[in-house]
Design an enzyme around this catalytic site. Structure first.
Site, PDB file in Angstrom:
ATOM      1  N   ASP A  36      -5.426 -17.417 -18.156  1.00  0.00           N
ATOM      2  CA  ASP A  36      -4.676 -16.176 -18.391  1.00  0.00           C
ATOM      3  C   ASP A  36      -4.067 -15.626 -17.099  1.00  0.00           C
ATOM      4  O   ASP A  36      -3.595 -14.493 -17.068  1.00  0.00           O
ATOM      5  CB  ASP A  36      -5.564 -15.114 -19.054  1.00  0.00           C
ATOM      6  CG  ASP A  36      -6.755 -14.724 -18.189  1.00  0.00           C
ATOM      7  OD1 ASP A  36      -6.912 -15.309 -17.095  1.00  0.00           O
ATOM      8  OD2 ASP A  36      -7.512 -13.831 -18.594  1.00  0.00           O
ATOM      9  N   GLN A  96       8.378  -0.057   2.478  1.00  0.00           N
ATOM     10  CA  GLN A  96       8.201   1.056   1.536  1.00  0.00           C
ATOM     11  C   GLN A  96       7.269   2.094   2.154  1.00  0.00           C
ATOM     12  O   GLN A  96       6.179   2.360   1.660  1.00  0.00           O
ATOM     13  CB  GLN A  96       7.652   0.543   0.209  1.00  0.00           C
ATOM     14  CG  GLN A  96       8.580  -0.422  -0.515  1.00  0.00           C
ATOM     15  CD  GLN A  96       8.099  -0.743  -1.913  1.00  0.00           C
ATOM     16  OE1 GLN A  96       7.658   0.134  -2.656  1.00  0.00           O
ATOM     17  NE2 GLN A  96       8.173  -2.010  -2.282  1.00  0.00           N
ATOM     18  N   HIS A 129       7.385  -3.237  10.332  1.00  0.00           N
ATOM     19  CA  HIS A 129       8.739  -2.707  10.181  1.00  0.00           C
ATOM     20  C   HIS A 129       8.882  -1.339  10.838  1.00  0.00           C
ATOM     21  O   HIS A 129       9.950  -1.002  11.346  1.00  0.00           O
ATOM     22  CB  HIS A 129       9.093  -2.622   8.700  1.00  0.00           C
ATOM     23  CG  HIS A 129      10.513  -2.282   8.439  1.00  0.00           C
ATOM     24  ND1 HIS A 129      11.558  -3.090   8.835  1.00  0.00           N
ATOM     25  CD2 HIS A 129      11.090  -1.194   7.844  1.00  0.00           C
ATOM     26  CE1 HIS A 129      12.715  -2.533   8.481  1.00  0.00           C
ATOM     27  NE2 HIS A 129      12.454  -1.389   7.889  1.00  0.00           N
ATOM     28  N   LYS A 191      24.469   1.054  10.927  1.00  0.00           N
ATOM     29  CA  LYS A 191      24.681   0.531   9.579  1.00  0.00           C
ATOM     30  C   LYS A 191      24.235   1.529   8.520  1.00  0.00           C
ATOM     31  O   LYS A 191      23.431   2.431   8.786  1.00  0.00           O
ATOM     32  CB  LYS A 191      23.937  -0.788   9.381  1.00  0.00           C
ATOM     33  CG  LYS A 191      22.442  -0.608   9.110  1.00  0.00           C
ATOM     34  CD  LYS A 191      21.747  -1.887   8.696  1.00  0.00           C
ATOM     35  CE  LYS A 191      20.298  -1.585   8.290  1.00  0.00           C
ATOM     36  NZ  LYS A 191      19.531  -2.777   7.953  1.00  0.00           N
TER      37      LYS A 191
END
Length: 312
Positions: A36, A96, A129, A191
């Site tokens: 599963d 995020q 990041h 940017k």
């Protein structure tokens, strides 16, 4: 305390290289799926009383590799490990780190909380990041940097015509560090991100005309940022021999197509992630194994980490 290296499926060759430099081998474990698709993780060797380092970048597929990392931690904890450290060369969900529109999840915080809940007492990561992620962890974060490794790797390719380029405002401090180490001027591309794959350049601060750009960033994902920056610099009259230096080579989606169409002299990355298919691109891979092995050794015996940590 006896040192043990455990590996997920995210980058087993890097884990093997780290273990080899430490004079040991990766501890045997089992990761499989039930019919599963439920994940099952089990240690095949004793880790009782050991100082365990689980090496697992959470790159694509991010969710699968994150769950493996969590399950391996729990398996080791329940098997009696005395101390657990997550060695996460690439930390998925790092982008995020805030709500841009007000109604989305902050994925970086959720991932950080899960690592702590799973039992990790320390996290080792490379070129996140954003440095603000350190505040997301309730356990110590050792934030390493590959800048010095890269500077040494490309030093012989640098000329008096070279210029370090930050492809966006978030990479400015990173570019400044390269500029200091290589004694080069820097330029900054301004940017705007339109979507996960598309960006638009509004302007360039600094002189790139008649110079050979070295674009520096923490990652190459879809290649949109590099593509936009390169197009803007070519329009500004740069020498069409562009080098790209980035810690994490995701190279997903249209990345190979985009980068292959650019006048790229070389792309220099680390092995934080398995080397992706890169077609005809000239890809130079700098190994993190020596740095990560040194990090594990120092953490195991309680030595200072100052010269290995990121200061951007």
């Amino acid at each position: 305390m006896n040192l043990v290296v455990v590996a997920g499926s995210g980058n087993p060759s890097l884990a093997d290289s780290i273990a080899e430099r430490l004079g040991t081998r990766v501890c045997r474990s089992v990761l499989n799926r039930f019919p599963d698709t439920e994940l099952h993780a089990e240690m095949e060797e004793s880790v009782r009383g050991c100082d365990v380092y689980v090496v697992q970048p959470t790159g694509p597929p991010v969710d699968r590799h994150l769950m493996e990392l969590l399950f391996l931690a729990d398996a080791c904890r329940r098997a009696g490990a005395s101390r657990l450290t997550a060695v996460v060369p690439y930390f998925g969900y790092a982008r995020q780190d805030r709500r841009a529109n007000g109604r989305e999840a902050v994925g970086a915080r959720i991932a950080a909380d899960l690592l702590v809940v799973a039992g990790f007492e320390r996290i080792v990561a490379l070129d996140l990041h954003t440095v603000s992620l350190e505040g997301f962890f309730s356990v110590p974060l050792e934030h390493l940097s590959a800048v010095s490794l890269f500077a040494n790797a490309i030093e012989e390719l640098v000329t008096d015509k070279s210029v370090i380029v930050a492809p966006d405002l978030g990479a400015v401090k990173l570019a400044e560090r390269y500029g200091e180490l290589l004694s080069l001027p820097i330029a900054i591309v301004h940017k705007i991100r339109l979507s996960g794959e598309e960006v638009r350049v509004r302007g360039i601060v600094g002189e790139v005309g008649g110079r050979a750009p070295i674009i520096v960033d923490d990652m190459i994902s879809t290649g949109g940022t590099v593509e936009a920056a390169a197009a803007a610099m070519i329009a500004a009259g740069c020498i069409p021999e562009i080098m790209v230096v980035a810690s994490h080579a995701l190279l997903v989606g249209p990345a190979i197509r985009r980068l292959s169409a650019l006048p790229l002299k070389r792309i220099v990355v680390t092995d934080s992630l398995p080397t992706p298919e890169h077609g005809s691109l000239t890809l130079q891979v700098v190994s993190l194994a020596p740095m990560l092995a040194e990090t594990v050794t120092r953490l195991n015996v309680g030595e200072s980490m100052t010269e290995l940590l990121s200061h951007r």
